[in-house]
Design an enzyme around this catalytic site. Structure first.
Site, short mmCIF file in Angstrom:
data_model
loop_
_atom_site.label_atom_id
_atom_site.label_comp_id
_atom_site.label_asym_id
_atom_site.label_seq_id
_atom_site.Cartn_x
_atom_site.Cartn_y
_atom_site.Cartn_z
N ARG A 81 0.85 -1.19 0.00
CA ARG A 81 0.00 0.00 0.00
C ARG A 81 0.89 1.24 0.00
O ARG A 81 1.96 1.25 0.59
CB ARG A 81 -0.91 0.02 1.23
N HIS A 129 1.36 -0.17 -11.11
CA HIS A 129 0.39 -0.68 -10.15
C HIS A 129 -0.42 -1.86 -10.70
O HIS A 129 -1.65 -1.85 -10.71
CB HIS A 129 -0.55 0.42 -9.67
#
Length: 165
Positions: A81, A129
């Site tokens: 994260r 990502h």
């Protein structure tokens, strides 16, 4: 996800030292846990792969204090994260040689703004990502790219920075 990643790298013949808050046991992985073991794990890691969730305990987890435990040759890889890493602490650690490089797949603000310093920092590689989507094949690509890098060969799936992604 962290356990799966650790077992995959171990199955490819890498020495893997895993750290978690609580005790774990994974085949082929030297599992360490708890606060006392963290500084030691940070100090021996050539590659620190962070795949932690976002919780009150993990926000700002990779900060100046923890980066200071790492070797100057270490590479930080964050695929967990974005709020795990304190951005300014990371760029400071790269600028002063505390660590060698960072590969970031996640960010505090997503998408990463076009004017964010990470895009142009020579010590940071930004990935698009997608680590979670291709976990099985991507781990094999990481291992193959490591071997290609050591051999001086072209890497797989290189990003065109001039295109912005």
């Amino acid at each position: 996800i962290g356990g799966l990643t650790a077992k995959k790298f171990a199955s490819l013949g890498y020495r893997v030292v895993g750290w978690s808050k609580t005790a774990k046991s994974l085949d082929g992985v030297d599992c360490r846990h708890g606060d006392p073991a963290l500084a030691e794990v940070l100090g021996i890691a050539d590659y620190l792969v962070c795949i932690l969730p976002s919780t009150p305990e993990t926000r700002d987890f990779i900060n100046q204090e923890r980066l200071a435990h790492m070797k100057p040759t270490s590479v930080l890889i964050n695929a967990g994260r974005g709020d795990l890493v304190v951005d300014q602490n990371l760029t400071n650690a790269l600028d002063n040689g505390t660590i060698a490089h960072a590969v970031l797949d996640v960010f505090r603000q997503e998408p990463l703004p076009p004017d964010h310093p990470f895009w142009k920092h020579p010590g940071i590689t930004v990935t698009p990502h997608v680590s979670g989507w291709h976990q099985g094949d991507a781990l094999l690509d990481v291992a193959a790219n490591y071997k290609r890098l050591i051999a001086g060969e072209p890497l797989l799936h290189e990003v065109d920075r001039s295109a912005g992604y």
